[in-house]
Design an enzyme around this catalytic site. Structure first.
Site, PDB file in Angstrom:
ATOM      1  N   GLU A 218       0.875  -1.179   0.000  1.00 45.02           N
ATOM      2  CA  GLU A 218       0.000   0.000   0.000  1.00 45.02           C
ATOM      3  C   GLU A 218       0.905   1.219   0.000  1.00 45.02           C
ATOM      4  OE1 GLU A 218      -3.054  -0.185  -0.533  1.00 45.02           O
ATOM      5  OE2 GLU A 218      -3.363  -2.319  -0.192  1.00 45.02           O
ATOM      6  N   CYS A 252      -2.006   9.469   2.631  1.00 46.09           N
ATOM      7  CA  CYS A 252      -1.569   8.909   1.342  1.00 46.09           C
ATOM      8  C   CYS A 252      -2.583   9.162   0.237  1.00 46.09           C
ATOM      9  CB  CYS A 252      -1.283   7.416   1.472  1.00 46.09           C
ATOM     10  SG  CYS A 252      -2.681   6.429   2.021  1.00 46.09           S
TER      11      CYS A 252
END
Length: 468
Positions: A218, A252
């Site tokens: 991720e 993010c």
């Protein structure tokens, strides 16, 4: 003089061997154990909320309400969803068997992979360590957890609390930095789940390859946002400002930059200014709901990206307090410092483009982002974003909050990651769906394709396998 402390790699070896022995004993497989661990984790998030929130405040300047929203309550919702659906996820799935193998039955039986390694980042250090753990526990795995040393208060707090609530032989927490992570990566795991940047992801993949260990990565990237004048600019600006400056921009999936025509940019900037004032007041530095940059190194990195001549909003900073004001840069260009790498901070460049065609072209020639946002009411343009762009997720008219939908897998593509999790997707990445087939000995239809071969076998093969 020799140290009494064993080498790190020997400690990692012993730790992983202990956790693996627990998994091999079968302790983690029963549904009752999985449910008990998930409920205990939920209890920890309730009973120890004050300690967890205090650690987040110390590391990130994150207020308790934001910590609840993005960390503890987020995780509790994930646990509740998992507990609600786990029995259904565990049911074997019947699969069709072709005529050539009849009579027979087939099913897919989910089984745990074994021992998982979860390596978490510092920006959401509770959520991003424990959300993968929820999937690992639900699937019946044991786990080794590596919190980020960059958020030391959270790491120490979780290392202290997790063994009190979870099976501390099946779930281990390893504190430390690069040396400890490197030592863990030398060991053999059955799955590695890493959240962070692409440079470290390459190190993780290289280490995993030595044992042929599957990975979930991720990562991040520069998530673009397109906006046009077909939307309510005031409402859109409020959503953009919240998504961008949440956690002081250290998210993010935060919008990394805005693409807009010059005319739309001129309309958006005053609305962003008003939205920032509405969210954080006239002095965000004095507002306890506005966070801080994680450390001095990142403050220096971010300040190097702010061009005072283009700071149409914000730009103020206090390095001693690790404070950088919500900042908007305009006009930004592709060559600016802020447009080279993921910003990961409270800086929002606005890049003028001629039109939506230019925006889509700008996005397409760059690495595939973790998220792509489009604020537009034009249905045909929305479909073009669906058809002509590629990203981990595509979201219209809001940003960031799509992570809270547990039925929607979260993950990247290309440079922004591989694999996806949340909800059932988390259960699936930590499971192997084992095909199980059963065929009675009578009638023995397989004899039709056994030697000796001849024309009859050729006809049977053609009829059963090709046409059947």
């Amino acid at each position: 003089m020799a140290s009494d402390t064993p080498p790190i790699h020997l400690q990692a070896d012993a730790l992983v061997a202990t956790v693996r022995a627990v998994f091999d004993s079968g302790r983690t497989r029963p549904l009752a154990w999985r449910i008990a661990q998930l409920r205990a984790l939920d209890r920890m998030l309730v009973d120890e909320a004050d300690a967890i929130h205090a650690a987040l405040l110390a590391d990130l300047g994150k207020c308790a309400i934001e910590s609840r929203l993005t960390e503890t309550a987020f995780l509790r919702a994930e646990i509740a969803h998992t507990l609600k659906h786990l029995r259904r996820w565990l049911r074997p799935q019947r699969i069709a068997i072709p005529l050539s193998l009849q009579p027979a039955r087939g099913r897919l039986v989910p089984e745990p992979l074994g021992v998982a390694l979860v390596i978490a980042p510092w920006n959401y250090p509770v959520q991003l360590l424990l959300a993968p753990l929820i999937g690992a526990l639900a699937a019946g795995n044991a786990a080794v957890l590596k919190p980020s040393e960059v958020s030391p208060n959270v790491a120490a707090t979780l290392a202290r609390l997790i063994p009190r609530y979870l099976d501390n032989e099946a779930v281990a927490v390893v504190e430390g930095g690069v040396a400890e992570t490197t030592a863990l990566l030398r060991e053999q795991f059955d799955h590695i789940f890493y959240t962070g940047n692409s440079a470290v992801a390459r190190v993780v993949m290289t280490a995993a390859a030595q044992h042929l260990t599957p990975v979930t990565l991720e990562l991040g990237g520069k998530s673009p946002l397109w906006i046009d004048d077909s939307v309510d600019m005031e409402a859109a600006a409020r959503r953009i400002a919240w998504a961008k400056f949440l956690n002081a921009g250290q998210t993010c999936v935060a919008p990394d930059y805005v693409l807009a025509t010059p005319a739309v940019a001129e309309k958006l900037i005053p609305q962003l200014r008003a939205a920032i004032r509405e969210l954080y007041g006239n002095d965000p530095q004095a507002n306890p709901v506005y966070g801080r940059i994680i450390n001095d190194r990142h403050v220096e990195r971010l300040l190097a990206q702010i061009d005072p001549a283009r700071s149409v909003i914000g730009g103020e900073h206090d390095a001693g307090e690790r404070y950088i004001a919500p900042t908007v840069l305009h006009p930004a260009t592709a060559g600016d410092a802020s447009m080279q790498d993921e910003i990961f901070g409270p800086i929002l460049p606005i890049v003028p483009v001629a039109d939506a065609n230019a925006a889509i072209a700008f996005i397409r020639v760059r690495p595939k982002p973790l998220a792509l946002y489009a604020f537009t009411s034009d249905r045909s343009l929305r479909q073009r974003f669906v058809d002509e762009t590629s990203s981990g997720a595509l979201v219209f008219d809001f940003a960031v909050a799509h992570l809270t939908a547990p039925e929607m897998p979260f993950g990247g593509i290309g440079n922004s990651g591989m694999g996806a999790y949340h909800g059932e997707a988390s259960f699936r990445i930590f499971s192997h769906f084992k095909p199980v087939m059963s065929k009675p000995l009578k009638p023995d239809t397989l004899r039709l394709i056994f030697p000796p071969y001849g024309k009859t076998v050729e006809r049977v093969i053609d009829w059963l396998l090709v046409r059947g």
